[in-house]
Design an enzyme around this catalytic site. Structure first.
Site, PDB file in Angstrom:
ATOM      1  N   ASP A  61     -15.525 -40.426 -34.190  1.00 35.92           N
ATOM      2  CA  ASP A  61     -15.951 -39.045 -33.959  1.00 35.92           C
ATOM      3  C   ASP A  61     -14.774 -38.342 -33.298  1.00 35.92           C
ATOM      4  OD1 ASP A  61     -16.988 -36.634 -33.161  1.00 35.92           O
ATOM      5  OD2 ASP A  61     -18.732 -37.462 -32.120  1.00 35.92           O
ATOM      6  N   GLN A  66     -20.079 -20.026 -33.560  1.00 37.30           N
ATOM      7  CA  GLN A  66     -19.292 -20.539 -34.685  1.00 37.30           C
ATOM      8  C   GLN A  66     -17.861 -20.845 -34.248  1.00 37.30           C
ATOM      9  OE1 GLN A  66     -19.551 -18.435 -38.445  1.00 37.30           O
ATOM     10  NE2 GLN A  66     -21.564 -17.602 -37.945  1.00 37.30           N
ATOM     11  N   ALA A 115     -13.332 -17.507 -37.590  1.00 36.32           N
ATOM     12  CA  ALA A 115     -13.261 -18.682 -36.714  1.00 36.32           C
ATOM     13  C   ALA A 115     -12.480 -19.796 -37.389  1.00 36.32           C
ATOM     14  CB  ALA A 115     -14.671 -19.158 -36.367  1.00 36.32           C
ATOM     15  N   TYR A 116     -12.803 -20.061 -38.654  1.00 35.49           N
ATOM     16  CA  TYR A 116     -12.129 -21.143 -39.388  1.00 35.49           C
ATOM     17  C   TYR A 116     -10.625 -20.889 -39.478  1.00 35.49           C
ATOM     18  CZ  TYR A 116     -10.911 -24.281 -43.253  1.00 35.49           C
ATOM     19  OH  TYR A 116     -10.319 -25.253 -44.038  1.00 35.49           O
ATOM     20  N   GLY A 117     -10.264 -19.663 -39.870  1.00 33.94           N
ATOM     21  CA  GLY A 117      -8.846 -19.336 -40.023  1.00 33.94           C
ATOM     22  C   GLY A 117      -8.072 -19.474 -38.726  1.00 33.94           C
ATOM     23  N   LYS A 172      -7.419 -23.047 -37.858  1.00 35.62           N
ATOM     24  CA  LYS A 172      -6.370 -23.622 -38.708  1.00 35.62           C
ATOM     25  C   LYS A 172      -4.973 -23.081 -38.352  1.00 35.62           C
ATOM     26  CE  LYS A 172      -8.778 -26.502 -41.232  1.00 35.62           C
ATOM     27  NZ  LYS A 172      -8.568 -27.957 -41.151  1.00 35.62           N
TER      28      LYS A 172
END
Length: 277
Positions: free
Chosen positions: A63, A106, A193-195, A198
């Site tokens: 994990d 998120q 959030a994802y960008g 990354k």
């Protein structure tokens, strides 16, 4: 000589599973640890690979969000292999566009897996890399798009050649805090959030490569971030143009760079080509 070993995180399905298969087909000369949070799903994936002829694949629970779990994996590698030859940081999550969770939530959840999880795995495992090891962190082309949407001040920080890991961690924390207050765009952050997570993965790789060059200059270790492309997975959906096997091509290419190669190192690589950051 100790047996070679590769670790792939988040590998029971999708791109991670395709990367494990790709390493098998590319003739990686050692064991390949398929890691996943869920032991049952991980063991099932390994059994399926064994039936396909990938006999060198071994399951190990991991994990990435649990620092203790990362350290258990390190202990296992040290005791059974004496080091590590290939690390592919693939574990990652993204909320669907239709997700109803508040953006702040998120941001926190996505950051925990994509950035902090990658960081904790690296903290545990980079110290046991053998000479000529290869490290690949799966980022995304969305990181570049998100970077271009940042304020000029943030862009300058993320493109700086001497940003430290500590400074990067503070910035990632600032994004989550701003997102939870609904102030991220006002503070110059993109509305993804994802960008943003990354961006963190790409910049972390640049920092780690620089530090490796300073601390282990003669060891020939290569560390890069990569973009697998838009891939048909549970996360990206069925309309994506690439198959998981096509998405695995660049990570496997970077993991299998021949001994003696000096480049790429500290780069963002997409379709086996270095991208400007």
């Amino acid at each position: 000589m100790s047996k070679k070993v590769a670790v792939v995180t988040g590998a029971n399905k999708g791109i991670g599973l395709a990367i494990v298969k790709g390493l098998c087909k590319a003739g990686f000369g050692g064991d390949i640890l398929l890691t996943a949070r869920n032991e049952k799903l991980g063991q099932e994936a390994v059994s399926a690979l064994h039936s396909e002829g990938c006999k060198k694949v071994v399951f190990h629970q991991l994990d990435v969000c649990d620092q203790g779990s990362c350290l258990k994996l390190r202990k296992f590698l040290e005791e059974n292999y004496g080091g590590l030859d290939v690390l592919i940081n693939n574990a990652g999550i993204a909320f669907k566009q239709a997700a109803t969770e508040p953006f702040g939530e998120q941001a926190e959840v996505t950051m925990r897996t994509n950035f902090w999880g990658t960081l904790w795995v690296c903290h545990a495992l980079l110290p046991i890399l053998r000479p000529s090891a290869r490290v690949v962190s799966v980022s995304s082309f969305v990181s570049k798009r998100a970077l271009d949407q940042c304020s000029a001040d943030l862009q300058a920080k993320f493109r700086s050649s001497d940003i430290s890991e500590e400074e990067l961690c503070l910035l990632m924390g600032e994004f989550v805090s701003a997102a939870q207050k609904g102030e991220h765009q006002a503070q110059g952050w993109p509305n993804t959030a994802y960008g943003t997570t990354k961006i963190g993965v790409t910049v972390l790789s640049r920092i780690q490569a620089r530090v490796l060059g300073e601390t282990r200059p003669g060891d020939g270790i290569l560390l890069n971030a990569c973009c697998p492309g838009w891939v048909r997975t549970d996360m990206a959906g069925p309309k994506a143009p690439k198959s998981p096997e096509e998405g695995a091509e660049t990570p496997v290419y970077l993991a299998m760079l021949p001994v003696g190669e000096k480049e790429p190192h500290g780069q963002l690589v997409w379709d086996k080509a270095v991208q400007a950051w």
